[in-house]
Structure formats: structure tokens, C-alpha cells
Design a protein around this motif. Structure first.
Motif, PDB file in Angstrom:
ATOM      1  N   VAL A   1       0.837  -1.202   0.000  1.00 37.70           N
ATOM      2  CA  VAL A   1       0.000   0.000   0.000  1.00 37.70           C
ATOM      3  C   VAL A   1       0.870   1.250   0.000  1.00 37.70           C
ATOM      4  O   VAL A   1       0.628   2.198  -0.762  1.00 37.70           O
ATOM      5  N   ALA A   2       1.888   1.252   0.852  1.00 38.66           N
ATOM      6  CA  ALA A   2       2.811   2.385   0.872  1.00 38.66           C
ATOM      7  C   ALA A   2       3.496   2.544  -0.481  1.00 38.66           C
ATOM      8  O   ALA A   2       3.679   3.668  -0.975  1.00 38.66           O
ATOM      9  N   ASP A   3       3.851   1.434  -1.101  1.00 36.90           N
ATOM     10  CA  ASP A   3       4.495   1.486  -2.415  1.00 36.90           C
ATOM     11  C   ASP A   3       3.554   2.056  -3.462  1.00 36.90           C
ATOM     12  O   ASP A   3       3.969   2.808  -4.352  1.00 36.90           O
ATOM     13  N   ALA A   4       2.272   1.686  -3.376  1.00 32.24           N
ATOM     14  CA  ALA A   4       1.305   2.186  -4.354  1.00 32.24           C
ATOM     15  C   ALA A   4       1.104   3.688  -4.207  1.00 32.24           C
ATOM     16  O   ALA A   4       1.006   4.420  -5.200  1.00 32.24           O
ATOM     17  N   VAL A   5       1.051   4.160  -2.962  1.00 34.93           N
ATOM     18  CA  VAL A   5       0.925   5.605  -2.716  1.00 34.93           C
ATOM     19  C   VAL A   5       2.149   6.326  -3.265  1.00 34.93           C
ATOM     20  O   VAL A   5       2.037   7.330  -3.989  1.00 34.93           O
TER      21      VAL A   5
ATOM     22  N   ILE B   1      -6.232   5.610 -12.430  1.00 35.73           N
ATOM     23  CA  ILE B   1      -6.171   5.418 -10.978  1.00 35.73           C
ATOM     24  C   ILE B   1      -7.571   5.500 -10.376  1.00 35.73           C
ATOM     25  O   ILE B   1      -7.959   4.672  -9.541  1.00 35.73           O
ATOM     26  N   VAL B   2      -8.338   6.503 -10.808  1.00 38.74           N
ATOM     27  CA  VAL B   2      -9.695   6.673 -10.273  1.00 38.74           C
ATOM     28  C   VAL B   2     -10.579   5.498 -10.662  1.00 38.74           C
ATOM     29  O   VAL B   2     -11.306   4.935  -9.829  1.00 38.74           O
ATOM     30  N   ALA B   3     -10.527   5.102 -11.919  1.00 28.47           N
ATOM     31  CA  ALA B   3     -11.359   3.984 -12.382  1.00 28.47           C
ATOM     32  C   ALA B   3     -11.000   2.697 -11.656  1.00 28.47           C
ATOM     33  O   ALA B   3     -11.892   1.916 -11.264  1.00 28.47           O
ATOM     34  N   ALA B   4      -9.705   2.464 -11.452  1.00 30.09           N
ATOM     35  CA  ALA B   4      -9.268   1.251 -10.769  1.00 30.09           C
ATOM     36  C   ALA B   4      -9.750   1.241  -9.323  1.00 30.09           C
ATOM     37  O   ALA B   4     -10.180   0.198  -8.801  1.00 30.09           O
ATOM     38  N   ALA B   5      -9.692   2.395  -8.669  1.00 35.74           N
ATOM     39  CA  ALA B   5     -10.130   2.472  -7.275  1.00 35.74           C
ATOM     40  C   ALA B   5     -11.633   2.268  -7.156  1.00 35.74           C
ATOM     41  O   ALA B   5     -12.109   1.607  -6.220  1.00 35.74           O
ATOM     42  N   ARG B   6     -12.396   2.825  -8.089  1.00 38.35           N
ATOM     43  CA  ARG B   6     -13.851   2.613  -8.039  1.00 38.35           C
ATOM     44  C   ARG B   6     -14.186   1.128  -8.218  1.00 38.35           C
ATOM     45  O   ARG B   6     -15.044   0.581  -7.511  1.00 38.35           O
TER      46      ARG B   6
ATOM     47  N   ALA C   1     -19.146  -0.003  -9.679  1.00 35.33           N
ATOM     48  CA  ALA C   1     -18.172   1.090  -9.708  1.00 35.33           C
ATOM     49  C   ALA C   1     -18.849   2.448  -9.829  1.00 35.33           C
ATOM     50  O   ALA C   1     -18.384   3.435  -9.245  1.00 35.33           O
ATOM     51  N   GLY C   2     -19.958   2.515 -10.567  1.00 37.73           N
ATOM     52  CA  GLY C   2     -20.650   3.780 -10.733  1.00 37.73           C
ATOM     53  C   GLY C   2     -21.341   4.272  -9.486  1.00 37.73           C
ATOM     54  O   GLY C   2     -21.804   5.423  -9.433  1.00 37.73           O
ATOM     55  N   GLY C   3     -21.407   3.438  -8.455  1.00 36.71           N
ATOM     56  CA  GLY C   3     -22.026   3.843  -7.197  1.00 36.71           C
ATOM     57  C   GLY C   3     -21.046   4.225  -6.118  1.00 36.71           C
ATOM     58  O   GLY C   3     -21.433   4.494  -4.982  1.00 36.71           O
ATOM     59  N   ILE C   4     -19.746   4.263  -6.453  1.00 43.16           N
ATOM     60  CA  ILE C   4     -18.708   4.583  -5.462  1.00 43.16           C
ATOM     61  C   ILE C   4     -18.402   6.074  -5.474  1.00 43.16           C
ATOM     62  O   ILE C   4     -18.064   6.648  -6.517  1.00 43.16           O
ATOM     63  N   VAL C   5     -18.488   6.685  -4.299  1.00 44.61           N
ATOM     64  CA  VAL C   5     -18.146   8.099  -4.112  1.00 44.61           C
ATOM     65  C   VAL C   5     -16.988   8.171  -3.128  1.00 44.61           C
ATOM     66  O   VAL C   5     -17.042   7.563  -2.052  1.00 44.61           O
ATOM     67  N   PHE C   6     -15.936   8.907  -3.472  1.00 46.37           N
ATOM     68  CA  PHE C   6     -14.801   9.092  -2.573  1.00 46.37           C
ATOM     69  C   PHE C   6     -14.864  10.462  -1.903  1.00 46.37           C
ATOM     70  O   PHE C   6     -15.360  11.429  -2.494  1.00 46.37           O
ATOM     71  N   GLY C   7     -14.347  10.515  -0.671  1.00 50.08           N
ATOM     72  CA  GLY C   7     -14.320  11.781   0.050  1.00 50.08           C
ATOM     73  C   GLY C   7     -13.198  11.805   1.061  1.00 50.08           C
ATOM     74  O   GLY C   7     -12.453  10.827   1.225  1.00 50.08           O
ATOM     75  N   ARG C   8     -13.100  12.913   1.754  1.00 47.47           N
ATOM     76  CA  ARG C   8     -12.031  13.115   2.742  1.00 47.47           C
ATOM     77  C   ARG C   8     -12.078  12.054   3.847  1.00 47.47           C
ATOM     78  O   ARG C   8     -11.051  11.578   4.321  1.00 47.47           O
ATOM     79  N   SER C   9     -13.282  11.700   4.283  1.00 49.12           N
ATOM     80  CA  SER C   9     -13.468  10.724   5.350  1.00 49.12           C
ATOM     81  C   SER C   9     -14.917  10.277   5.339  1.00 49.12           C
ATOM     82  O   SER C   9     -15.772  10.882   4.673  1.00 49.12           O
ATOM     83  N   MET C  10     -15.221   9.237   6.098  1.00 46.69           N
ATOM     84  CA  MET C  10     -16.613   8.824   6.240  1.00 46.69           C
ATOM     85  C   MET C  10     -17.418   9.945   6.871  1.00 46.69           C
ATOM     86  O   MET C  10     -18.572  10.195   6.499  1.00 46.69           O
ATOM     87  N   THR C  11     -16.827  10.649   7.832  1.00 52.84           N
ATOM     88  CA  THR C  11     -17.526  11.757   8.496  1.00 52.84           C
ATOM     89  C   THR C  11     -17.888  12.842   7.497  1.00 52.84           C
ATOM     90  O   THR C  11     -19.025  13.327   7.466  1.00 52.84           O
TER      91      THR C  11
ATOM     92  N   LEU D   1      -3.889   8.430  -2.784  1.00 52.18           N
ATOM     93  CA  LEU D   1      -4.655   7.685  -1.793  1.00 52.18           C
ATOM     94  C   LEU D   1      -5.590   6.671  -2.460  1.00 52.18           C
ATOM     95  O   LEU D   1      -5.827   5.587  -1.921  1.00 52.18           O
ATOM     96  N   LEU D   2      -6.076   7.019  -3.637  1.00 51.65           N
ATOM     97  CA  LEU D   2      -6.904   6.063  -4.371  1.00 51.65           C
ATOM     98  C   LEU D   2      -6.061   4.876  -4.837  1.00 51.65           C
ATOM     99  O   LEU D   2      -6.520   3.728  -4.807  1.00 51.65           O
ATOM    100  N   ALA D   3      -4.841   5.146  -5.252  1.00 52.95           N
ATOM    101  CA  ALA D   3      -3.943   4.052  -5.639  1.00 52.95           C
ATOM    102  C   ALA D   3      -3.672   3.147  -4.442  1.00 52.95           C
ATOM    103  O   ALA D   3      -3.634   1.913  -4.565  1.00 52.95           O
ATOM    104  N   GLY D   4      -3.494   3.750  -3.269  1.00 51.75           N
ATOM    105  CA  GLY D   4      -3.283   2.967  -2.055  1.00 51.75           C
ATOM    106  C   GLY D   4      -4.506   2.163  -1.664  1.00 51.75           C
ATOM    107  O   GLY D   4      -4.397   1.040  -1.153  1.00 51.75           O
ATOM    108  N   THR D   5      -5.682   2.723  -1.920  1.00 55.34           N
ATOM    109  CA  THR D   5      -6.919   1.997  -1.612  1.00 55.34           C
ATOM    110  C   THR D   5      -7.051   0.751  -2.476  1.00 55.34           C
ATOM    111  O   THR D   5      -7.407  -0.332  -1.992  1.00 55.34           O
ATOM    112  N   THR D   6      -6.756   0.890  -3.756  1.00 59.81           N
ATOM    113  CA  THR D   6      -6.791  -0.278  -4.642  1.00 59.81           C
ATOM    114  C   THR D   6      -5.809  -1.340  -4.159  1.00 59.81           C
ATOM    115  O   THR D   6      -6.141  -2.540  -4.123  1.00 59.81           O
TER     116      THR D   6
END
Length: 400
Positions: A34-38, A62-67, A78-88, A263-268
Motif C-alpha cells: 500500500v505504501a508502495d502504491a501511494v 487510478i480513479v477507475a481502478a479504485a472505483r 463502480a458507478g455507485g462509489i463516491v470518494f471523500g475526505r473521510s466517512m464523516t 490515496l486512491l492508488a493505495g486503496t486499490t
């Protein structure tokens, strides 16, 4: 299938510092991939998303892969995924958007089992819109919130139910499908906080029956951000406040500003890591099914070991019912020691098991824990028997 915890642990550089980590519910440790991907995303040329330059294309990829990865994780699209700063932040954004259609006479339901991130946004949105607020209580003796507890405060005027998939304080797992079904019968929406559940068990968005499911990659071995899944038709019906030049497409209309590509790359990478916790075959979703099912069994064994050990220490008081549906989370206090003293004492012994209310204020108050809370020990994919034994030895010594 065998879970090789030693092989998993070898992938986490942070474990070389020597601590036994039970602080995963607040944020997990990160595998090297994950650190390497970031770092890889930061080292490569990227730009605002587009199709002309290679840098623009890389951002799009990167965005498409993360979705796609996030959709595989939660059993969605994938079309239902929304990214944000945090869950809050995402919950605040969606509460304000949904509240545009609320008014006097409408009712919003929240529970006392939830983290405040799935309480306060709805409390404040209801107040701003003139809607009424209804509270669903849980049984403090068992730590469980039942569908009947929620149904007791529903009415034909209910517009939304906000409920956790697993309590971040107790680990208690409400029957979300039954609660969502009750909401649907009334024409209400269900917003699920999946932050504490997602690291421990397979998520199936369709089976949950909810309208929204939000979680945090940094709780399941990834970087610090949040993601939300909803069906495309639900998202299409919502009109959030946004900048005029922003895309009006779904899900982009909900993502304010430029996304954090690294961060999206790290999420994937984190989701791929979870999918490969055990040897598997097939596509990523299929491998996630195998890995998360095997992980849940491994963590259940460790939780049994932990709870049996805690029960053998006379000074320990535990909270919640070990016979009910729970994530591998133990909440306890020790006679003669404050939670803060236990936290520091365990840390001095190389065991990271923090104490407090962990933003679950309503839950802590209903348990009678006030603002001091209790010690929380969360088991993670990298936890092994020696970690559990170190925690138990520390608790026994401090409680003796």
C-alpha cells in the motif's frame, strides 16, 4: 483454508517496531504494498483527469481502478462509489443533500449504538430542515440493537434510518437487512456506517438492502480517506451543492475538488491485499469472498482466546454479550485502574490498546461509561496469538 498469519505479518513494516497492535478500530497498520502504491502514484506524472496527456490518462486510470476495487470490496458497482475526505465528511455531505427534501412532519431515526459520525450529521440536518428526530435505544446488558428496537420508533413519516453495521465501541452487529427492510416498507432510506464492519467480514451491499454504505480505507489497511456506495438510481435522484464547472455526472457530482490520486492508488492496493490474504482463484470479488471468510474465522479464534483470558482475571469487567453477533472487539475496564491508566500501562509493556469513548458518545453514556469510557482491544488481520497473550499478561499484571 489455512490462514498464514506469519506470512501476513511479514508484509507490515510497522510491526518491526515490536508493539502488539490492538488499535486497529481507530486505524490499522499498512502493508508495504500500500505504501508502495501511494509512493508510486506520487512519483509518476499525474494531472487533472483527462484523455489527452499520459499524465491525465494515468489519473483517469487510478480513479477507475479504485472505483472498481471498492465496488468489489462491498459487492456493489463502480458507478455507485463516491470518494471523500473521510466517512464523516461524506456523511455530512449526504445529510445536507438529503435534508433539502425534508421538512416539518418528517422524522429521522438515529441510534445510540452508533459512532457520532453517523449521529451528529443527521441530528443537525434534521434540526436545520425542521424534521423531527427519533432515537432507537439498544440493550446495555447485551450491547445489541435489535430490529424491534428500531421499529419501535418508526412511523409512516420516517424518511431515513441511520444505523451502524457494527459498533466501533462494542463490536455489536445489528441485523441491518431486517432494519433496512423495515425502512423500505415505509418508503424510507437506510444509511449504514460500515467503518467497523468492513475490515472484518465480507460486505454484500445487495444483501444488506441498504441505500447507502460508508466506510474508511484506513480501517482496512489502506490510506486515510472515506468511500461511500449507493445504487446509481439513488445517486441520480440527489442534487448536491457543487461548483458550477464540476461534472454533473454520477458519482462525480458528489466529489468536491480534485481527488487524491495517491490515496486512491493505495486503496486499490489495500483491497488487492485483502483479496490475497489466502491463496484463491477467480476474479477479485471471488478472492475477497474466500479471504474475508477465512480471516473472519481466524479472528474469531483469537477473540475467543482473548475473551476467555479476560474472563479469568477477577478485576476485569467486560461489556457486551460474547454470544451475540460481534466483530473481534473487546471492551473492558479493570478494577482499581482508570481506563487511561490501563492505556498507559499497557503501552509501557509494548501493547497498544487505547481507552476512551472513541466518538461513540451515546453508546458510552448508555453503557454507563460516561466520558472516560473503557479499554478497547481490536483484533486485526496481522494479530496473532502472541499479541493476545501479551495483552492478557499486561492486563493481569496491572489488575493484580
Amino acid at each position: 483454508m489455512v490462514y498464514d498469519v506469519a506470512a501476513v505479518r511479514a508484509e507490515f513494516p510497522a510491526l518491526s517496531e515490536g508493539a502488539a497492535h490492538f488499535d486497529g478500530p481507530g486505524g490499522s497498520q499498512t502493508p508495504a504494498v500500500v505504501a508502495d502504491a501511494v509512493a508510486g502514484a506520487l512519483r509518476a506524472a499525474v494531472a487533472n483527469r483527462g484523455t489527452v496527456t499520459k499524465a491525465e490518462q494515468r489519473a483517469e486510470e487510478i480513479v477507475a481502478a479504485a472505483r472498481t476495487a471498492a465496488a468489489d470490496l462491498v459487492g456493489g458497482t463502480a458507478g455507485g462509489i463516491v470518494f471523500g475526505r473521510s466517512m464523516t465528511q461524506l456523511t455530512y455531505d449526504f445529510s445536507r443533500t438529503l435534508a433539502k427534501n425534508w421538512g416539518p412532519g418528517d422524522e429521522i431515526v438515529v441510534t445510540r449504538l452508533d459512532h457520532d459520525a453517523n449521529v451528529r450529521p443527521w441530528v443537525q440536518a434534521a434540526a436545520a430542515s425542521g424534521a423531527s428526530l427519533r432515537w432507537a435505544n439498544f440493550d446495555p446488558a447485551t450491547g445489541m440493537l435489535t430490529p424491534a428496537d428500531v421499529e419501535a420508533v418508526l412511523s409512516p413519516r420516517t424518511r431515513l434510518i441511520a444505523v451502524t453495521a457494527a459498533s466501533n465501541l462494542l463490536g455489536s452487529r445489528p441485523d441491518v437487512p431486517a432494519i433496512a427492510a423495515a425502512a423500505r416498507r415505509l418508503g424510507a432510506l437506510t444509511y449504514v456506517d460500515g467503518v467497523h464492519l468492513t475490515p472484518h467480514d465480507l460486505v454484500d451491499f445487495t444483501a444488506l438492502g441498504a441505500d447507502f454504505f460508508a466506510c474508511s480505507p484506513y480501517k482496512f489497511l489502506g490510506p486515510h480517506l472515506g468511500l461511500l456506495h449507493a445504487s446509481a438510481d439513488v445517486l441520480e435522484a440527489l442534487r448536491p451543492d457543487k461548483l458550477r464547472p464540476m461534472p454533473d455526472t454520477v458519482p462525480e457530482r458528489f466529489e468536491l475538488g480534485t481527488l487524491p490520486y495517491e490515496l486512491l492508488a493505495g486503496t486499490t492496493a489495500a483491497i488487492d491485499f485483502l483479496a490475497n490474504l489466502v491463496p484463491g482463484t477467480g476474479n477479485r470479488r471471488r478472492r475477497l469472498v474466500e479471504s474475508m471468510t477465512t480471516l473472519a474465522k481466524h479472528e474469531a479464534v483469537l477473540l475467543d482466546r482473548l475473551e476467555a483470558g479476560l474472563a479469568s482475571i477477577p478485576a476485569v469487567t467486560g461489556y457486551g454479550d460474547p454470544d451475540r453477533r460481534r466483530t473481534p472487539t473487546a471492551l473492558f475496564n479493570v478494577a482499581g485502574r482508570t481506563p487511561a491508566q490501563m492505556y498507559r500501562g499497557l503501552a509501557e509493556r509494548g501493547v497498544n490498546a487505547p481507552a476512551g469513548t472513541f466518538y461513540a458518545w451515546e453508546c458510552a453514556e448508555r453503557l454507563g461509561l460516561g466520558t472516560t469510557g473503557a479499554v478497547r482491544a481490536g483484533i486485526a488481520p496481522y494479530t496473532d496469538e502472541s499479541d493476545v497473550d501479551r495483552l492478557l499478561a499486561g492486563v493481569a499484571e496491572l489488575g493484580g
